[in-house]
Design an enzyme around this catalytic site. Structure first.
Site, short mmCIF file in Angstrom:
data_model
loop_
_atom_site.label_atom_id
_atom_site.label_comp_id
_atom_site.label_asym_id
_atom_site.label_seq_id
_atom_site.Cartn_x
_atom_site.Cartn_y
_atom_site.Cartn_z
N GLY A 145 0.82 -1.21 0.00
CA GLY A 145 0.00 0.00 0.00
C GLY A 145 0.85 1.26 0.00
O GLY A 145 2.08 1.21 0.14
N GLY B 268 2.24 1.75 3.55
CA GLY B 268 2.73 0.49 4.10
C GLY B 268 4.10 0.11 3.59
O GLY B 268 4.95 -0.34 4.36
N ARG C 163 -1.82 -11.84 0.50
CA ARG C 163 -2.89 -12.64 -0.06
C ARG C 163 -2.39 -13.42 -1.27
O ARG C 163 -2.79 -14.54 -1.51
CB ARG C 163 -4.07 -11.75 -0.49
CG ARG C 163 -4.87 -11.19 0.67
CD ARG C 163 -6.01 -10.33 0.17
NE ARG C 163 -6.78 -11.01 -0.86
CZ ARG C 163 -7.74 -11.90 -0.60
NH1 ARG C 163 -8.02 -12.20 0.65
NH2 ARG C 163 -8.40 -12.46 -1.59
N LYS D 176 -12.93 6.84 12.54
CA LYS D 176 -11.62 6.78 13.20
C LYS D 176 -11.75 7.12 14.68
O LYS D 176 -11.12 6.49 15.54
CB LYS D 176 -10.64 7.75 12.53
CG LYS D 176 -10.17 7.32 11.15
CD LYS D 176 -9.09 8.27 10.63
CE LYS D 176 -8.54 7.81 9.29
NZ LYS D 176 -7.43 8.68 8.82
N ARG E 6 -10.96 4.81 18.00
CA ARG E 6 -10.15 5.27 19.13
C ARG E 6 -10.84 4.92 20.45
O ARG E 6 -10.22 4.40 21.38
CB ARG E 6 -9.93 6.78 19.06
CG ARG E 6 -8.90 7.22 18.04
CD ARG E 6 -8.69 8.73 18.15
NE ARG E 6 -7.62 9.22 17.28
CZ ARG E 6 -7.15 10.46 17.28
NH1 ARG E 6 -7.67 11.35 18.12
NH2 ARG E 6 -6.16 10.81 16.46
#
Length: 383
Positions: free
Chosen positions: A85, A88, A107, A205, A209
């Site tokens: 990504g 990433g 994957r 998000k 949290r």
């Protein structure tokens, strides 16, 4: 310390779930190899695992079954979901540079996409282990987390809600980890002022949290603000993201005076990896606000014009009222980008508040030895 980077990006499409899925997770390998083995590869049909011989050179070893283990002597393990990504891949690289034995859960070990295949090969060449796995395989997450100290998620926009799966896996594993870094990597979701669709994304998000905190999971939230490759490549023109510097005409949202913060991806990764076992970032927000990278769109344009030796013939300014209308009318992903940009370029939400020690710390203050790339230096790359 064993570290599991559950890193995923938005660029891999999962046929089964119809979501852009985490193609790569770094996960600890929990089965056994012989005592002299180093980090190994699992589920790669073309490349068998690697080990080092007596001279320290890597050579192929035979497969020993579906699960392949890491060396008993490794001090820590870095594991990743979708290291291919956008952010990433940079975190995986930073992890390797920082000396963490690194694994990547994938994957597909032999993707048809040539660029992804080459990226996976570069991981292997740098000593990263590839492991077959899936974000949606609960048992694989639980087993991995049981052997990890740190879990990092960098899933893409469409998978943010799926991070609850990681939270549940952490709990089932016995809440043994020392740190969880969920996928934030943007503005602070609790300090933005925008509209849908970005508002709903930020609310998700925030909800995650609260779940993390309610479950008592030690954490660090990484708010790196704007990706350089997203915003600076087009000199801040969010209507032309990825197209490179505009030639004659540029679009500006609002009056162009609101301050944004833009950080190069390699620097985001470097600060993130430094923070994973730093007690100063425990249960805090790690903000990235390099002082030289806090600029308005007008300042960014002026800097580019000076470097390029030419001025834009036309600057199209979109007032906030017109931008709000455009967001409602636009389709995805443009509406998402514009609603994010409303917060960044019009309302200045990345730099309009003070970072209080009660909730946050700033990366360049914690790690002054990390030499970050300035906006000025990044623009030099575009000439």
């Amino acid at each position: 310390m064993d570290v599991a980077f559950l890193i995923a990006g938005p660029s891999i499409w999962c046929r089964r779930t119809q979501h852009a899925t985490a193609a790569v997770f770094s996960l600890p390998v929990v089965a056994k190899l012989d005592a002299g083995s180093s980090t190994a590869i699992l589920g790669c049909s073309n490349l068998p695992p690697l080990r080092r011989n007596s001279r320290g050179r890597r050579r192929r070893i035979r497969r020993v079954g579906r699960n392949i283990g890491m060396p008993r002597s490794a001090a820590r393990m870095v594991a990743s979901p979708n290291a291919t990504g956008h952010i990433g891949k940079h975190i995986v690289a930073a992890s390797v540079r920082h000396g963490h034995p690194t694994s990547v859960l994938i994957r597909d070990a032999a993707p048809a996409d040539l660029a992804k295949a080459q990226l996976l090969k570069s991981f292997i060449d740098s000593g990263v282990a590839l492991i077959k796995g899936d974000l949606f395989d609960h048992n694989s997450l639980v087993n991995a987390i049981k052997h990890a100290d740190v879990v990092i998620s960098a899933v893409g926009t469409r998978q943010l809600d799926e991070q609850r799966r990681i939270v549940m896996a952490i709990k089932e594993a016995g809440n043994v980890i020392k740190r969880f870094l969920p996928s934030e990597f943007g503005s602070d979701p609790e300090r933005v002022h925008t509209v849908d669709p970005a508002a709903t994304l930020y609310a998700g998000k925030v909800s995650l949290r609260r779940l993390i905190e309610a479950e008592g999971i030690p954490h660090t939230y990484v708010c790196c603000n704007g990706f350089a490759e997203t915003y600076l490549l087009s000199i801040g023109d969010v209507t032309a993201v990825g197209a490179g510097p505009p030639a004659d005409k540029i679009t500006v949202l609002g009056d162009g005076d609101a301050k944004g913060v833009f950080v190069v991806e390699e620097d985001i990764a470097a600060y993130t990896v430094r923070a994973i076992d730093d007690t100063r970032t425990l249960n805090k927000i790690l903000y990235m606000r390099p002082s030289a990278n806090i600029v308005s769109h007008n300042e960014l344009i002026a800097l580019w014009e000076k470097k390029a030796g030419r001025t834009f013939q036309q600057i199209a300014r979109i007032p906030e009222a017109d931008l709000l209308k455009l967001i409602k009318e636009a389709a995805y992903p443009l509406n998402m980008m514009l609603s994010h940009s409303l917060s960044v370029f019009v309302r200045g939400d990345q730099a309009n508040f003070d970072i209080e020690p009660s909730f946050g710390v700033e990366a360049t203050e914690l790690y002054p030895d990390v030499k970050y790339t300035t906006v000025d230096e990044y623009l030099d790359r575009l000439l």
